[in-house]
Design a protein around this motif. Structure first.
Motif, PDB file in Angstrom:
ATOM      1  N   ASN A  27      -8.893 -38.658  -4.889  1.00  0.00           N
ATOM      2  CA  ASN A  27     -10.029 -39.565  -4.725  1.00  0.00           C
ATOM      3  C   ASN A  27     -10.281 -40.364  -5.997  1.00  0.00           C
ATOM      4  OD1 ASN A  27     -10.615 -38.896  -2.085  1.00  0.00           O
ATOM      5  ND2 ASN A  27     -12.137 -37.371  -2.641  1.00  0.00           N
ATOM      6  N   GLU A  28     -10.113 -39.718  -7.132  1.00  0.00           N
ATOM      7  CA  GLU A  28     -10.374 -40.379  -8.404  1.00  0.00           C
ATOM      8  C   GLU A  28      -9.298 -41.405  -8.743  1.00  0.00           C
ATOM      9  OE1 GLU A  28     -10.968 -37.234 -11.231  1.00  0.00           O
ATOM     10  OE2 GLU A  28     -12.702 -36.482 -10.141  1.00  0.00           O
ATOM     11  N   ASN A  29      -8.029 -41.071  -8.484  1.00  0.00           N
ATOM     12  CA  ASN A  29      -6.935 -41.990  -8.792  1.00  0.00           C
ATOM     13  C   ASN A  29      -5.656 -41.496  -8.113  1.00  0.00           C
ATOM     14  OD1 ASN A  29      -5.076 -43.760  -9.814  1.00  0.00           O
ATOM     15  ND2 ASN A  29      -5.364 -43.201 -11.945  1.00  0.00           N
ATOM     16  N   PRO A  30      -5.258 -42.123  -6.988  1.00  0.00           N
ATOM     17  CA  PRO A  30      -4.072 -41.655  -6.273  1.00  0.00           C
ATOM     18  C   PRO A  30      -2.748 -42.167  -6.849  1.00  0.00           C
ATOM     19  CG  PRO A  30      -5.045 -43.465  -5.081  1.00  0.00           C
ATOM     20  CD  PRO A  30      -5.948 -43.176  -6.261  1.00  0.00           C
ATOM     21  N   PHE A  31      -2.790 -42.826  -8.013  1.00  0.00           N
ATOM     22  CA  PHE A  31      -1.599 -43.463  -8.564  1.00  0.00           C
ATOM     23  C   PHE A  31      -1.066 -42.745  -9.803  1.00  0.00           C
ATOM     24  CE2 PHE A  31      -4.383 -46.753  -6.723  1.00  0.00           C
ATOM     25  CZ  PHE A  31      -3.574 -47.138  -5.663  1.00  0.00           C
ATOM     26  N   LEU A  32       0.246 -42.877 -10.000  1.00  0.00           N
ATOM     27  CA  LEU A  32       0.915 -42.388 -11.199  1.00  0.00           C
ATOM     28  C   LEU A  32       2.034 -43.374 -11.511  1.00  0.00           C
ATOM     29  CD1 LEU A  32       1.390 -40.144 -13.344  1.00  0.00           C
ATOM     30  CD2 LEU A  32       3.018 -39.143 -11.710  1.00  0.00           C
ATOM     31  N   ASN A  33       2.054 -43.874 -12.718  1.00  0.00           N
ATOM     32  CA  ASN A  33       3.065 -44.851 -13.136  1.00  0.00           C
ATOM     33  C   ASN A  33       3.154 -46.044 -12.182  1.00  0.00           C
ATOM     34  OD1 ASN A  33       3.763 -43.230 -15.364  1.00  0.00           O
ATOM     35  ND2 ASN A  33       5.156 -42.039 -14.099  1.00  0.00           N
ATOM     36  N   GLY A  34       2.003 -46.479 -11.686  1.00  0.00           N
ATOM     37  CA  GLY A  34       1.932 -47.674 -10.860  1.00  0.00           C
ATOM     38  C   GLY A  34       2.268 -47.477  -9.397  1.00  0.00           C
ATOM     39  N   GLU A  35       2.527 -46.239  -8.974  1.00  0.00           N
ATOM     40  CA  GLU A  35       2.857 -45.957  -7.584  1.00  0.00           C
ATOM     41  C   GLU A  35       1.970 -44.824  -7.071  1.00  0.00           C
ATOM     42  OE1 GLU A  35       7.023 -45.188  -7.115  1.00  0.00           O
ATOM     43  OE2 GLU A  35       7.588 -47.074  -8.039  1.00  0.00           O
ATOM     44  N   ALA A 106      10.431 -37.320   2.756  1.00  0.00           N
ATOM     45  CA  ALA A 106       9.783 -36.516   3.803  1.00  0.00           C
ATOM     46  C   ALA A 106       9.652 -37.319   5.090  1.00  0.00           C
ATOM     47  CB  ALA A 106       8.412 -36.040   3.341  1.00  0.00           C
ATOM     48  N   THR A 107       9.435 -38.613   4.958  1.00  0.00           N
ATOM     49  CA  THR A 107       9.291 -39.479   6.122  1.00  0.00           C
ATOM     50  C   THR A 107      10.636 -39.751   6.777  1.00  0.00           C
ATOM     51  OG1 THR A 107       7.368 -40.504   5.079  1.00  0.00           O
ATOM     52  CG2 THR A 107       8.361 -41.700   6.904  1.00  0.00           C
ATOM     53  N   ASP A 108      11.680 -39.885   5.959  1.00  0.00           N
ATOM     54  CA  ASP A 108      13.029 -40.164   6.458  1.00  0.00           C
ATOM     55  C   ASP A 108      14.048 -39.398   5.623  1.00  0.00           C
ATOM     56  OD1 ASP A 108      15.377 -41.261   7.503  1.00  0.00           O
ATOM     57  OD2 ASP A 108      15.203 -43.082   6.310  1.00  0.00           O
ATOM     58  N   PRO A 109      14.399 -38.189   6.065  1.00  0.00           N
ATOM     59  CA  PRO A 109      15.327 -37.350   5.294  1.00  0.00           C
ATOM     60  C   PRO A 109      16.711 -37.975   5.064  1.00  0.00           C
ATOM     61  CG  PRO A 109      14.199 -36.038   6.951  1.00  0.00           C
ATOM     62  CD  PRO A 109      13.861 -37.472   7.222  1.00  0.00           C
ATOM     63  N   SER A 110      17.069 -39.012   5.825  1.00  0.00           N
ATOM     64  CA  SER A 110      18.370 -39.653   5.629  1.00  0.00           C
ATOM     65  C   SER A 110      18.421 -40.428   4.312  1.00  0.00           C
ATOM     66  CB  SER A 110      18.682 -40.608   6.787  1.00  0.00           C
ATOM     67  OG  SER A 110      17.916 -41.804   6.685  1.00  0.00           O
ATOM     68  N   GLY A 111      17.265 -40.758   3.751  1.00  0.00           N
ATOM     69  CA  GLY A 111      17.211 -41.510   2.502  1.00  0.00           C
ATOM     70  C   GLY A 111      17.227 -43.014   2.686  1.00  0.00           C
ATOM     71  N   LYS A 112      17.393 -43.490   3.913  1.00  0.00           N
ATOM     72  CA  LYS A 112      17.455 -44.938   4.163  1.00  0.00           C
ATOM     73  C   LYS A 112      16.132 -45.631   3.846  1.00  0.00           C
ATOM     74  CE  LYS A 112      21.113 -44.580   7.565  1.00  0.00           C
ATOM     75  NZ  LYS A 112      21.480 -44.699   8.976  1.00  0.00           N
ATOM     76  N   LEU A 113      15.020 -44.975   4.150  1.00  0.00           N
ATOM     77  CA  LEU A 113      13.713 -45.568   3.875  1.00  0.00           C
ATOM     78  C   LEU A 113      13.512 -45.775   2.378  1.00  0.00           C
ATOM     79  CD1 LEU A 113      11.035 -46.612   4.970  1.00  0.00           C
ATOM     80  CD2 LEU A 113      10.187 -44.264   4.918  1.00  0.00           C
ATOM     81  N   GLY A 114      13.929 -44.804   1.581  1.00  0.00           N
ATOM     82  CA  GLY A 114      13.835 -44.930   0.130  1.00  0.00           C
ATOM     83  C   GLY A 114      14.667 -46.090  -0.388  1.00  0.00           C
ATOM     84  N   LYS A 115      15.824 -46.320   0.220  1.00  0.00           N
ATOM     85  CA  LYS A 115      16.675 -47.447  -0.182  1.00  0.00           C
ATOM     86  C   LYS A 115      16.040 -48.774   0.199  1.00  0.00           C
ATOM     87  CE  LYS A 115      20.964 -44.870  -0.105  1.00  0.00           C
ATOM     88  NZ  LYS A 115      22.220 -44.610   0.583  1.00  0.00           N
ATOM     89  N   ILE A 116      15.406 -48.834   1.364  1.00  0.00           N
ATOM     90  CA  ILE A 116      14.743 -50.068   1.803  1.00  0.00           C
ATOM     91  C   ILE A 116      13.591 -50.412   0.870  1.00  0.00           C
ATOM     92  CG2 ILE A 116      13.286 -51.078   3.613  1.00  0.00           C
ATOM     93  CD1 ILE A 116      14.983 -49.480   5.657  1.00  0.00           C
ATOM     94  N   THR A 117      12.785 -49.414   0.524  1.00  0.00           N
ATOM     95  CA  THR A 117      11.572 -49.665  -0.261  1.00  0.00           C
ATOM     96  C   THR A 117      11.802 -49.624  -1.768  1.00  0.00           C
ATOM     97  OG1 THR A 117      10.938 -47.332  -0.289  1.00  0.00           O
ATOM     98  CG2 THR A 117      10.130 -48.677   1.564  1.00  0.00           C
ATOM     99  N   GLY A 118      12.828 -48.913  -2.199  1.00  0.00           N
ATOM    100  CA  GLY A 118      13.034 -48.736  -3.634  1.00  0.00           C
ATOM    101  C   GLY A 118      11.951 -47.882  -4.262  1.00  0.00           C
ATOM    102  N   SER A 119      11.267 -47.101  -3.429  1.00  0.00           N
ATOM    103  CA  SER A 119      10.155 -46.272  -3.901  1.00  0.00           C
ATOM    104  C   SER A 119      10.329 -44.853  -3.379  1.00  0.00           C
ATOM    105  CB  SER A 119       8.836 -46.847  -3.391  1.00  0.00           C
ATOM    106  OG  SER A 119       7.750 -46.063  -3.817  1.00  0.00           O
ATOM    107  N   LYS A 120       9.725 -43.912  -4.079  1.00  0.00           N
ATOM    108  CA  LYS A 120       9.767 -42.516  -3.639  1.00  0.00           C
ATOM    109  C   LYS A 120       8.535 -42.138  -2.821  1.00  0.00           C
ATOM    110  CE  LYS A 120      12.696 -40.950  -7.372  1.00  0.00           C
ATOM    111  NZ  LYS A 120      12.925 -39.996  -8.417  1.00  0.00           N
ATOM    112  N   THR A 121       7.507 -43.001  -2.825  1.00  0.00           N
ATOM    113  CA  THR A 121       6.279 -42.701  -2.097  1.00  0.00           C
ATOM    114  C   THR A 121       5.857 -43.896  -1.252  1.00  0.00           C
ATOM    115  OG1 THR A 121       4.917 -43.461  -3.952  1.00  0.00           O
ATOM    116  CG2 THR A 121       5.411 -41.091  -3.852  1.00  0.00           C
TER     117      THR A 121
END
Length: 132
Positions: A27-35, A106-121
């Motif tokens: 609630n106070e700050n959901p971000f870390l290193n800009g993500e 966690a959302t896409d265990p194949s890793g494709k979503l991470g490649k599309i977004t370039g983000s881990k969250t």
């Protein structure tokens, strides 16, 4: 008003939801290193901003890159299982997404979503609406 004021609202979506272990910190700050901070995976939050990019996914739930216009915070990726608001969602729309902090793996265990977004969250939205 010339500029849309972007805000981050952290709140429970329903009185029936129970806050997680890190709810107060998230609630106070959901971000870390800009993500979004993966430590807060599963915690409820809401994000508001301008949609700056839309990418399709194999799961038929597109991902939206949301510019929050908060100094030090990078645009955040959102995927939504919620019904789209009337007229759909387009680049340039001012949107509010409410949901849970998630990891792309966690959302896409194949890793494709991470490649599309370039983000881990990302935000797994269960509600979306146009910002007023």
């Amino acid at each position: 008003m010339k500029h849309f004021i972007v805000f981050v609202v952290v709140a429970l979506l329903s009185h029936s939801l129970i806050a997680g272990e890190y709810a107060q910190e998230a609630n106070e700050n959901p971000f870390l290193n800009g993500e979004l901070n993966s430590k807060y995976e599963g915690e409820v939050t809401a994000l508001a901003g301008d949609v700056v990019e839309i990418q399709p996914t194999e799961q038929n739930f597109p991902v939206y890159k949301l510019n929050l216009s908060i100094v030090g915070v990078k645009p955040i990726w959102v995927t939504s299982i919620a019904p789209k608001p009337e007229g759909g969602i387009s680049v340039g729309d001012k949107m509010i997404f409410k949901g849970f902090i998630s990891t792309t793996l966690a959302t896409d265990p194949s890793g494709k979503l991470g490649k599309i977004t370039g983000s881990k969250t990302l935000l797994m939205a269960i509600q979306s609406e146009r910002a007023k």
